[in-house]
Design an enzyme around this catalytic site. Structure first.
Site, PDB file in Angstrom:
ATOM      1  N   CYS A 201     -10.763   9.815   8.795  1.00  0.00           N
ATOM      2  CA  CYS A 201      -9.222   9.353   8.378  1.00  0.00           C
ATOM      3  C   CYS A 201      -8.074  10.164   9.236  1.00  0.00           C
ATOM      4  O   CYS A 201      -8.377  11.489   9.146  1.00  0.00           O
ATOM      5  CB  CYS A 201      -9.174   9.978   6.910  1.00  0.00           C
ATOM      6  SG  CYS A 201      -7.658   9.548   6.312  1.00  0.00           S
TER       7      CYS A 201
ATOM      8  N   CYS B 232      -3.009  14.834   3.480  1.00  0.00           N
ATOM      9  CA  CYS B 232      -4.055  14.967   2.573  1.00  0.00           C
ATOM     10  C   CYS B 232      -5.072  16.178   2.828  1.00  0.00           C
ATOM     11  O   CYS B 232      -5.108  16.631   3.826  1.00  0.00           O
ATOM     12  CB  CYS B 232      -4.876  13.706   2.801  1.00  0.00           C
ATOM     13  SG  CYS B 232      -6.083  13.392   1.404  1.00  0.00           S
TER      14      CYS B 232
ATOM     15  N   CYS C 135       0.864  -1.108  -0.060  1.00  0.00           N
ATOM     16  CA  CYS C 135       0.016  -0.037  -0.040  1.00  0.00           C
ATOM     17  C   CYS C 135       0.930   1.209   0.036  1.00  0.00           C
ATOM     18  O   CYS C 135       1.675   1.506   0.908  1.00  0.00           O
ATOM     19  CB  CYS C 135      -0.799  -0.163   1.212  1.00  0.00           C
ATOM     20  SG  CYS C 135      -1.766   1.409   1.651  1.00  0.00           S
TER      21      CYS C 135
ATOM     22  N   CYS D 147      -4.948   4.403   7.267  1.00  0.00           N
ATOM     23  CA  CYS D 147      -4.262   5.539   6.536  1.00  0.00           C
ATOM     24  C   CYS D 147      -3.993   6.559   7.758  1.00  0.00           C
ATOM     25  O   CYS D 147      -4.639   7.390   8.231  1.00  0.00           O
ATOM     26  CB  CYS D 147      -5.337   6.058   5.572  1.00  0.00           C
ATOM     27  SG  CYS D 147      -5.000   7.252   4.453  1.00  0.00           S
TER      28      CYS D 147
ATOM     29  N   CYS E  41     -11.217  14.110   5.428  1.00  0.00           N
ATOM     30  CA  CYS E  41     -12.591  12.824   5.564  1.00  0.00           C
ATOM     31  C   CYS E  41     -12.603  12.851   6.979  1.00  0.00           C
ATOM     32  O   CYS E  41     -11.580  12.741   7.643  1.00  0.00           O
ATOM     33  CB  CYS E  41     -12.304  11.578   4.798  1.00  0.00           C
ATOM     34  SG  CYS E  41     -12.352  11.792   2.910  1.00  0.00           S
TER      35      CYS E  41
HETATM   36  N1  SAH Z   1      -7.723   9.142  -0.748  1.00  0.00           N
HETATM   37  C1  SAH Z   1      -8.043   7.778  -1.312  1.00  0.00           C
HETATM   38  C2  SAH Z   1      -6.985   6.580  -0.574  1.00  0.00           C
HETATM   39  C3  SAH Z   1      -6.371   6.941   0.726  1.00  0.00           C
HETATM   40  S1  SAH Z   1      -7.689   6.188   1.778  1.00  0.00           S
HETATM   41  C4  SAH Z   1      -9.325   7.388  -0.724  1.00  0.00           C
HETATM   42  O1  SAH Z   1     -10.157   8.024  -0.217  1.00  0.00           O
HETATM   43  O2  SAH Z   1      -9.731   6.242  -1.297  1.00  0.00           O
HETATM   44  C5  SAH Z   1      -7.850   4.559   1.507  1.00  0.00           C
HETATM   45  C6  SAH Z   1      -9.083   3.665   1.976  1.00  0.00           C
HETATM   46  O3  SAH Z   1      -9.081   3.601   3.484  1.00  0.00           O
HETATM   47  C7  SAH Z   1     -10.325   4.669   1.715  1.00  0.00           C
HETATM   48  O4  SAH Z   1     -11.275   3.719   1.214  1.00  0.00           O
HETATM   49  C8  SAH Z   1     -10.915   5.071   3.143  1.00  0.00           C
HETATM   50  O5  SAH Z   1     -12.222   5.283   2.930  1.00  0.00           O
HETATM   51  C9  SAH Z   1     -10.173   4.203   4.102  1.00  0.00           C
HETATM   52  N2  SAH Z   1     -10.176   4.615   5.377  1.00  0.00           N
HETATM   53  C10 SAH Z   1      -9.436   5.889   5.813  1.00  0.00           C
HETATM   54  N3  SAH Z   1      -9.605   5.968   7.056  1.00  0.00           N
HETATM   55  C11 SAH Z   1     -10.190   4.703   7.667  1.00  0.00           C
HETATM   56  C12 SAH Z   1     -10.349   4.324   8.798  1.00  0.00           C
HETATM   57  N4  SAH Z   1     -10.246   4.878  10.085  1.00  0.00           N
HETATM   58  N5  SAH Z   1     -10.860   3.178   8.969  1.00  0.00           N
HETATM   59  C13 SAH Z   1     -11.449   2.330   7.722  1.00  0.00           C
HETATM   60  N6  SAH Z   1     -10.929   2.835   6.811  1.00  0.00           N
HETATM   61  C14 SAH Z   1     -10.596   4.110   6.487  1.00  0.00           C
END
Ligand code: SAH
Length: 354
Positions: A118, A111, A104, A333, A115
């Site tokens: 995240c 970022c 990964c 992430c 979100c």
């Molecule tokens: N920006 C991109 C890639 C990075 S996040 C994206 O949003 O797809 C990669 C994945 O991890 C995404 O599907 C996101 O929804 C998930 N993710 C991020 N934080 C998380 C968390 N705390 N628990 C579970 N999944 C998470």
């Protein structure tokens, strides 16, 4: 001095031609960098001494510097904090799973998408990674696990890959070049919050890689609360883009849905999700939320997660539940860098409760 890893294959060929060398020298140098993971020009023994001297006077070859690494006791994943591209700290993870060994990668430092669920979003945006900073993560992990065959790459680390479009596309080209790393593009997945114009652009890029969309909500109100980008690209636009992706690339999409207790995990929402995705060729990955510090969001009970999944299955949807790898090593992430910076030292194996 330029870093050779910032060049595309055709740029390297041009470079070699400008030195009045045959073009196959470019393939040789490429193989040293990407197959044999060599950064010292003196080790490129099939190049004539004169060319090596020239190279040493004009170029250098970057590599990642390992700051810390932590292995999960529960699922064999290993997370790395790496210094790449002029000392930027980014995270990369190796996730073994049966016959698959997935790396990964991060595409940005921090970022900007913010979100709510995240950890990377919480740290804010620092900068885009250049192509060498992306590829050096891959090569650093490969170097640590020489006997492990890396089968898949996902852009699911720190950052929004489509917000760093050109560098990510260049990285995919390097990963798939047959003279070098030689991965099949079908084994590379770019995961996005859903930058609609970039999805169309990527579909036409002809890379052959896969696309995952982090949907995480079934209506604009909920999704915008979790993912502010939804104000710019609401669900309707996103799904149109995804349908075009499937049509143009002739490959199914992946939908990622992070399940968060009381926010997007009701059985009505499972039904809504099926309705929304009707007719779209896709697989749905259900990801139970991995708690992050400083957030009140919670993971649903296992029974709720399974009932949600069952509804998707009843609608003939492929919807595996994917627990984030390395829950005990802060592998969601952005979590490793956050913990590292708070403590300033090597991680204990269980830095925070997940
Ligand atoms: N920006 C991109 C890639 C990075 S996040 C994206 O949003 O797809 C990669 C994945 O991890 C995404 O599907 C996101 O929804 C998930 N993710 C991020 N934080 C998380 C968390 N705390 N628990 C579970 N999944 C998470």
């Amino acid at each position: 001095m330029i870093n050779l890893k910032t060049l595309s294959k055709s740029e390297l060929v041009q470079y070699v031609i400008s030195w009045k060398q045959p073009t196959y020298r470019a393939s040789q140098i490429w193989a040293w960098m990407y197959q044999k993971n060599v950064t010292d020009v003196d080790l490129m023994t099939n190049l004539p001494t004169q060319l090596r001297q020239k190279l040493k006077s004009e170029v250098w070859i970057s590599q990642a510097n390992l700051k810390t690494q932590s292995e999960s006791k529960s699922d064999q994943s290993t997370k790395f904090l790496l210094e790449v591209a002029n000392s930027e700290s980014v995270e990369a993870v190796l996730m073994p799973d049966g016959n698959r060994n997935t790396i990964c990668l991060s595409s940005q430092v921090g970022c900007a998408m913010n979100c709510a669920f995240c950890a990377t979003g919480q740290m804010g945006f620092f900068r885009n990674l250049p192509v060498d900073g992306i590829i050096d993560q891959f090569l650093a992990i490969k170097k640590q696990f020489l006997t492990t065959q890396i089968t898949n790459v996902v852009f699911m680390g720190m950052g929004e890959p489509l917000a760093n479009y050109q560098q990510v596309v260049s990285a995919v080209r390097i990963l798939t070049d047959p003279d070098g790393i030689g991965m099949s593009p079908k084994r590379i997945t770019i995961s996005t919050v859903g930058l609609v114009p970039r999805i169309y652009q990527l579909a036409r890029e002809g890379l052959g890689c896969k696309l995952a969309l982090s949907l995480n909500g079934t209506n604009d109100k909920i999704r915008a609360k979790l993912m502010p980008i939804n104000h710019s690209y609401p669900i309707g636009q996103l799904l149109s883009a995804l349908r075009s992706w499937v049509e143009i690339t002739q490959t199914p999409a992946t939908i990622e849905y992070v399940l968060i207790k009381g926010i997007n995990d009701s059985l009505t929402e499972a039904e809504d999700l099926c309705r929304l995705l009707k007719g779209l060729r896709c697989k749905i990955n259900l990801i139970p939320f991995n708690p992050i510090s400083g957030s009140d969001l919670r993971r649903p009970e296992v029974s709720q997660i399974e009932e949600f999944r069952d509804i998707l299955t009843q609608h003939h949807r492929v919807a595996p539940i994917r627990y984030s790898k390395g829950r005990d090593i802060a592998a969601a992430c952005g979590q490793l860098r956050t913990v590292y910076e708070k403590t300033g030292k090597r991680l204990s194996p269980n830095p925070q409760k997940a």
